[in-house]
Motif scaffolding. Structure first.
Motif, short mmCIF file in Angstrom:
data_model
loop_
_atom_site.label_atom_id
_atom_site.label_comp_id
_atom_site.label_asym_id
_atom_site.label_seq_id
_atom_site.Cartn_x
_atom_site.Cartn_y
_atom_site.Cartn_z
N ILE B 219 0.82 -1.21 0.00
CA ILE B 219 0.00 0.00 0.00
C ILE B 219 0.86 1.26 0.00
N MET B 220 1.90 1.25 0.84
CA MET B 220 2.76 2.44 0.88
C MET B 220 3.41 2.67 -0.47
N VAL B 224 2.31 6.34 -1.32
CA VAL B 224 3.35 7.32 -0.99
C VAL B 224 4.72 6.81 -1.44
N PRO B 225 4.88 6.49 -2.74
CA PRO B 225 6.12 5.86 -3.20
C PRO B 225 7.38 6.70 -2.90
N TRP B 230 12.11 6.83 3.38
CA TRP B 230 12.21 7.50 4.69
C TRP B 230 11.44 6.74 5.76
N ILE B 231 10.25 6.30 5.37
CA ILE B 231 9.40 5.59 6.34
C ILE B 231 10.10 4.33 6.82
N ALA B 359 2.97 10.33 10.10
CA ALA B 359 1.67 9.67 10.21
C ALA B 359 1.76 8.22 9.75
N VAL B 360 2.47 7.96 8.65
CA VAL B 360 2.55 6.60 8.14
C VAL B 360 3.39 5.72 9.07
#
Lengths: 175, 412
Positions: B219-220, B224-225, B230-231, B359-360
Motif C-alpha cells: 500500500i505504501m 506514498v512511493p 524514509w518511512i 503519520a505513516v
C-alpha cells in the motif's frame, strides 16, 4: 503404526515428509524451517501409517523451543518408530542423535541423506557395515531427487529396538 | 541401557572408523562463492546488492507492473462503475458499507470515482486485497523462496550477527524479521528458533511494532512511493533503538549462536512453486478474512460517528505530541483496525511531507493486525501483554521523537 521423522536441523526431514505424504510442508535451505510438528498419512502395504515431521534437534537435550517440541513429541509417542535422518556428509554428529534415540528403546531406521553431497565431498560410507554394527536398517538417500525413499519405507517394518551393548560389542568394545 | 556423553562419542568414533573413509576434499566453485558471501569485505557489498535487487524487483513488479499497470485500470475502469450501478439501494447503509461510502456534496450523495476512496468492502476491500496486496505478496514470497532454497539466509545471518547482538538477539533473528516482511504471522512462529525467552520476547515485540508486512508495504508503495524510503528508514532505526533498550531492561540471557551454514544448492522449481503457493494460500485464508472484516467494521464505526468522535477527542494529542494535522486523527484511529486503508486515507489529506512520514510511521508501529495478535497469544499471554505495554510506550516515545527530530530539522 506411527512414524516420527527426526534429525538435525536442515537435513531434509520435511523433504521426506512431503514426498511420503504428498503434503505441503515448507522446505528451505536453512536450519530451523520447521518449528512445529506436522502430521500426515501414508500407506505402506495397505496399512495406514501416520507420519510426523518433527522440528530439527541436535540431541535429546533441547536448546530452544523448536527442540522442546521435538523432544516432547518423541517422549509422548512411546510406541512410535523413528526414521532418523542423518546428513551423510556429517555422519558422526548424526549418529549421536541416532544413538540417543536407540538407547531410549525406539525402533529406528537410519536415512543417510544428502548422499550426493557426501559423494561430492569424497566421503564414502559403507552403509552395509554400518547396518551390521548398529543392527538397524541403514539406507542411503537423496531425498530431494527421491533416491532411496522407496527402500527406506520398505525397511520400516524390519526396525526393532536394539540393545546398545550389542552395538558396542559389534563395534569391538569401548576400550 | 544408556551411555554417558564420553562413551557415546567413543562408540561413534569406533563406528565411523569402521565404516567411513574421507577422501581428499577438493575446493569447489560453490565453496568459493560460499566464502565470498560470508566474509565481511566481500559479503556486505553482495548483501546490499541482493537486498537492493530484491527491493527493485518488488517495487517494479508489484507496484508499477501489476497494480498500476493492470489492477487500477481493471478496478477503477470496470469493476467500480459496474457495481455502483448494479448494487441496489444507492446511499443506503448497506450500500455504503459494501460498495461506496461516497461523499455528501451540497446535500447530495455522490459516488467515488476510484476504488481507493470508495471504502466499501467489495470495492476498496477487494481492490486492496487483490490489486495491491496479492502482487506484493506473490513477488515477495517468490524471491524469498529463492533466497531460502539457494541457502543464502544463514549467510546473511552470519554477516549481520554482530549488529543484532547489540539488541540482545543474534544473526539468526534475521529469519523471523525477513519472514515478517511478508506476513507477521509466520514471523512470530519463526521466533521459536531463538534460544531464550528473553530473545523470543524481544524479537516478537520488535516484529509486531517495527516490521511492516507485505500488505502494508504494498500500500505504501502505491500511495506514498516517494516517501517509502524514509518511512522504512525510521522503522529500521526504531527497531534498533528499542531493541537496544529492551535488551537492557528485559531480564534473561542472550546467548551466542552457532549455526550450520549449509552448502549452496540449486533451488528446485517444484519446491519453490509449492512453497509460494502454500504461503499465499495461508495469507488468504488466515489474514485476509480479518482484513475484510476490519474494512466492514471501520465502515460501520465511521457511519455511527464513533471514529469522528474519537478523532475529535484525540486530535489534540495527535496535533501537539506527534505534530500531524487534526484531519489525520480519524484515519489514525481507524488504523487500529485497518492499517493499509488508513495509509490510503492519509494520502489524500493535505499535509507536509514530514507530517506524512510521521503519520505513516505511526500507522505502522500501531497495534499489530488481529491475525498477528492471535498468533502472539498462542505463544504466551504474558509475552503478549508485555509486547502491548512496550507498544504503547513506543508509539508515544518514538512518535514524539520523530516530531522532535522534525522540529530540530526545521521541517515540522
Amino acid at each position: 503404526m506411527k512414524v516420527l521423522l527426526m534429525g538435525h536441523p536442515n537435513v531434509g526431514k520435511s523433504v521426506f515428509f512431503n514426498r511420503l505424504t504428498g503434503a505441503n510442508v515448507t522446505e528451505s535451505n536453512y536450519p530451523g524451517t520447521t518449528v512445529d510438528y506436522t502430521k500426515g498419512w501414508m500407506k505402506i502395504e495397505g496399512e495406514d501409517v501416520e507420519l510426523v515431521d518433527v522440528p530439527g534437534t541436535f540431541s535429546l537435550d533441547p536448546k530452544d523451543k523448536a527442540e522442546d517440541v521435538a523432544v516432547a513429541m518423541l517422549h509422548e509417542t512411546k510406541d512410535a518408530k523413528v526414521i532418523t535422518v542423518i546428513d551423510a556428509s556429517k555422519i558422526e554428529r548424526g549418529l549421536y542423535l541416532a544413538l540417543e534415540i536407540i538407547e531410549e528403546g525406539y525402533p529406528v531406521v537410519i536415512a543417510l541423506n544428502m548422499w550426493d553431497v557426501a559423494w561430492d565431498k569424497n566421503i564414502r560410507i559403507d552403509a552395509r557395515n554400518l547396518e551390521k554394527i548398529l543392527g538397524v536398517p541403514v539406507v542411503p538417500t537423496t531425498a530431494i531427487s527421491g533416491e532411496g525413499i522407496k527402500e527406506l519405507v520398505s525397511r520400516l517394518k524390519s526396525a526393532k529396538p536394539v540393545e546398545v551393548d550389542d552395538i558396542i560389542a559389534n563395534a569391538g568394545g569401548l576400550t | 541401557m544408556t551411555l554417558g556423553l564420553e562413551e557415546r562419542w567413543t562408540l561413534i568414533d569406533r563406528i565411523s572408523k569402521a565404516t567411513v573413509t574421507f577422501g581428499k576434499y577438493e575446493h569447489t566453485l560453490k565453496d568459493a562463492i560460499g566464502e565470498l558471501t560470508v566474509k565481511p569485505l566481500t559479503g556486505i557489498p553482495v548483501a546490499i546488492a541482493i537486498l537492493y535487487g530484491f527491493w527493485s524487483v518488488f517495487g517494479s513488479f508489484a507496484g508499477t507492473l501489476c497494480t498500476d499497470g493492470f489492477f487500477v485500470k481493471l478496478f477503477d475502469g470496470y469493476w467500480l462503475p459496474w457495481i455502483q450501478e448494479a448494487f441496489p439501494g444507492q446511499g443506503d447503509l448497506l450500500y455504503r458499507i459494501l460498495v461506496d461510502a461516497g461523499g455528501i456534496d451540497s446535500g447530495e450523495f455522490v459516488l467515488s470515482d476510484n476504488c481507493f476512496e470508495a471504502f466499501g468492502a467489495l470495492t476498496s476491500g477487494l481492490f486492496v486485497a487483490i490489486g495491491v496486496v496479492l502482487p506484493a505478496i506473490v513477488i515477495f514470497y517468490l524471491m524469498l523462496a529463492l533466497l531460502e532454497d539457494v541457502g543464502y539466509m544463514p549467510r546473511l545471518a552470519v554477516l549481520i550477527d554482530t549488529m543484532l547482538h547489540k539488541i540482545g538477539l543474534h544473526g539468526y533473528a534475521i529469519v523471523p524479521t525477513i519472514l515478517s516482511l511478508g506476513c507477521n504471522v509466520p514471523g512470530v512462529a519463526a521466533t521459536r528458533i531463538l534460544e531464550t525467552k528473553k530473545q523470543r520476547f524481544i524479537m516478537m515485540t520488535l516484529l509486531a511494532i517495527f516490521i511492516p508486512c507485505g500488505a502494508q508495504i504494498g500500500i505504501m508503495e502505491k500511495v506514498v512511493p516517494d516517501l517509502l524510503g524514509w518511512i522504512l528508514l525510521y522503522l529500521l532505526i526504531g527497531y534498533f533503538i528499542f531493541g537496544y533498550i529492551l535488551n537492557k531492561i528485559v531480564p534473561g540471557r542472550a546467548p551466542e549462536f552457532l549455526i550450520d551454514v549449509p552448502p549452496y544448492r540449486r533451488p528446485l522449481l517444484g519446491n519453490i512453486a509449492k512453497k509460494v503457493g502454500g504461503r499465499i494460500r495461508g495469507f488468504f485464508t488466515v489474514a485476509l478474512p480479518f482484513v475484510m472484516l476490519g474494512c466492514a467494521i471501520v465502515s460501520v464505526l465511521y457511519l455511527l460517528g464513533v471514529i469522528q468522535f474519537l478523532g475529535d477527542l484525540l486530535a489534540p494529542i495527535f496535533v501537539n505530541w506527534f505534530g500531524v494535522p487534526a484531519e489525520t486523527a480519524g484515519p489514525l484511529v481507524a488504523a487500529f483496525l485497518r492499517k493499509d486503508l488508513a495509509v490510503a486515507q492519509l494520502s489524500v489529506i493535505e499535509m507536509t511531507e514530514y507530517q506524512m512520514i510521521t503519520a505513516v510511521v505511526l500507522v505502522s508501529i500501531y497495534f499489530p493486525c488481529v491475525a498477528t495478535f492471535a498468533m502472539m497469544l498462542k505463544e504466551g499471554w504474558k509475552e503478549l501483554l508485555g509486547a502491548l505495554a512496550a507498544l504503547v510506550v513506543v508509539v508515544f516515545a518514538y512518535g514524539g521523537l520523530i516530531h522532535l527530530i522534525g522540529i530540530l530539522l526545521g521541517v515540522a
